[in-house]
Design an enzyme around this catalytic site. Sequence first.
Site, short mmCIF file in Angstrom:
data_model
loop_
_atom_site.label_atom_id
_atom_site.label_comp_id
_atom_site.label_asym_id
_atom_site.label_seq_id
_atom_site.Cartn_x
_atom_site.Cartn_y
_atom_site.Cartn_z
N GLY A 238 0.77 -1.25 0.00
CA GLY A 238 0.00 0.00 0.00
C GLY A 238 0.79 1.28 0.00
O GLY A 238 0.21 2.36 -0.15
N GLU A 286 4.34 -6.31 1.87
CA GLU A 286 3.92 -6.76 0.54
C GLU A 286 3.81 -5.58 -0.43
O GLU A 286 2.74 -5.34 -0.99
CB GLU A 286 2.56 -7.46 0.65
N PRO A 287 4.88 -4.84 -0.64
CA PRO A 287 4.77 -3.68 -1.52
C PRO A 287 4.72 -4.10 -2.99
O PRO A 287 5.45 -4.99 -3.41
CB PRO A 287 6.05 -2.91 -1.24
N GLY A 288 3.84 -3.48 -3.75
CA GLY A 288 3.77 -3.71 -5.18
C GLY A 288 4.08 -2.42 -5.91
O GLY A 288 5.14 -2.24 -6.50
N ARG A 289 3.14 -1.48 -5.81
CA ARG A 289 3.27 -0.20 -6.51
C ARG A 289 4.56 0.52 -6.13
O ARG A 289 5.25 1.07 -6.98
CB ARG A 289 2.08 0.69 -6.13
N ARG A 325 -5.36 2.55 -16.03
CA ARG A 325 -5.49 3.21 -14.72
C ARG A 325 -6.33 4.49 -14.75
O ARG A 325 -7.19 4.68 -13.88
CB ARG A 325 -4.13 3.48 -14.09
N CYS A 356 -12.54 2.63 -29.01
CA CYS A 356 -13.89 3.15 -29.16
C CYS A 356 -14.63 3.18 -27.82
O CYS A 356 -15.57 2.42 -27.59
CB CYS A 356 -14.63 2.34 -30.20
N GLU A 357 -14.14 4.02 -26.93
CA GLU A 357 -14.74 4.23 -25.60
C GLU A 357 -14.41 5.66 -25.19
O GLU A 357 -13.26 6.09 -25.35
CB GLU A 357 -14.09 3.33 -24.53
N TYR A 385 0.64 -1.91 -12.12
CA TYR A 385 -0.78 -1.96 -12.50
C TYR A 385 -0.99 -1.34 -13.88
O TYR A 385 -1.96 -0.63 -14.11
CB TYR A 385 -1.66 -1.29 -11.43
C1 LIG Z 1 -2.38 -5.73 -4.14
C2 LIG Z 1 -1.90 -6.23 -2.85
C3 LIG Z 1 -0.70 -5.76 -2.32
C4 LIG Z 1 0.13 -4.68 -2.98
O1 LIG Z 1 -0.46 -3.43 -2.91
P1 LIG Z 1 0.40 -2.13 -3.35
O2 LIG Z 1 -0.53 -1.02 -3.15
O3 LIG Z 1 0.74 -2.34 -4.78
O4 LIG Z 1 1.59 -2.08 -2.49
C5 LIG Z 1 -0.26 -6.30 -1.13
N1 LIG Z 1 -0.96 -7.26 -0.49
C6 LIG Z 1 -2.13 -7.74 -0.98
C7 LIG Z 1 -2.85 -8.77 -0.23
C8 LIG Z 1 -2.64 -7.24 -2.16
O5 LIG Z 1 -3.79 -7.69 -2.63
#
Ligand SMILES: *Cc1c(COP(=O)(O)O)cnc(C)c1O
Length: 425
Positions: A238, A286-289, A325, A356-357, A385
């Site tokens: 997050g 659990e960082p993604g973004r 996004r 076409c949107e 994403y």
């Molecule tokens: C999507 C997700 C994340 C990553 O979220 P970010 O905002 O990208 O850091 C971490 N944990 C879980 C369970 C998720 O579904």
Amino acid sequence: MHQFQYRQGVLHCEEVNLNTLAAEHGTPLYVYSARTLRENYQRLDEALKNLDHHIAYAVKANSNLSVLRLLAELGSGFDIVSGGELFRVIKAGGNPGLCSFAGVGKTAEEITYALEQKIYCFNIESLAELEFINSVAGENSTTAPIALRINPNVDAGTHKYISTGKAENKFGIDHEAVREVYERAARLPHIRIRGIQMHIGSQLTSATPFVEAVERVLPLVSELKSAHDLEFFSIGGGIGIVYEEALASGHPDWWNRQEEPPLSPEIYANKLVPLLDSLGLKILLEPGRYMSGNAGVLLTTCLYEKKGQAKTFKIVDAGMNDLIRPALYEGHHEIVPLEESRMTNRITADVVGPICESGDFFCQGREIPDIKANDIIALMSAGAYSFTMASNYNSRPLPAEILIDGRQVHLARRRQSWDDLVTSE
Ligand SMILES: *Cc1c(COP(=O)(O)O)cnc(C)c1O
């Protein structure tokens, strides 16, 4: 920060001129910076060095094998949300023993595969799922390591489509019910309790909701730790990134405009480590973004300019099928011309794709550089994403992906052909 900068008037990724790259590979084109990915990982890891922790990159943000391989080599674990993501991690050389499997709708096939691969943990989102995983593990004569995902019922202060930690969201088990579900888990023969998990939402730009969530669940986590011998507490992902960012030239200095500094790994760590370090549990993140967002851009060529009665449109060759996004949750991407000289003339316009949107736009009524046909622009911060949400809508082949490392250019995924569109039909 990131590795996309002007040099001699042309936008570069690390040592690579993006105009030259686009001429060779065509547009739309995703470009990722290996150095930025490494720096992001190491900066977060370093900020948390006084805490017993492990980073598990959220694969859904950017699941290209080259990106996963790079992170696996740094020692990252992985947060997965499908069997397909686990398959990708393994293909990339990642360790399934460092994978946590999240998501509200795991199927028997996915659970069986994850058990065979001996993943670290299933993060359970309901009582029904707990019972089901117990039975699948039983059929496979094994036990499933689990954590319950707790819904702390806090407002993450983010867009409603990417908020996950409120009672009305589909995610997690209500704070009030968690104790009982752990008691049930403890009695199930094919379940082994390993930890507890939460994830309150994505693109959080302040540490406050994280602090609030941790403070809310901490007493319960402590109690469950002794009752069920927990080994870890995952505080989810997050961490937000700065989408509205200044490149070195042409823009006002972002840092001076803001009253509050953007959320950084250091601020995040300063607020959270004191709350967590006395707990005596391994802390998972659990960082993604945060990891991949600012490590990528989408290059797209301006095809036409169209002056309508009410608006000016710049029509580009990327569409919402390549980057959804803005259409999906009002995501913002800075629009930066590859030629720095284009920065000076500015115009208020919509940048739109060929789909076409009417939702097919990258900005609406924004002041942008006055780009002309054949100019290439970079949609910034498109490393998370972005490609992972791309589709073949309007029968458009998926763009190519490039990973840059210093001077090295690695084609991480070739552009799809029209043949690719029909091969499985
Ligand atoms: C999507 C997700 C994340 C990553 O979220 P970010 O905002 O990208 O850091 C971490 N944990 C879980 C369970 C998720 O579904």
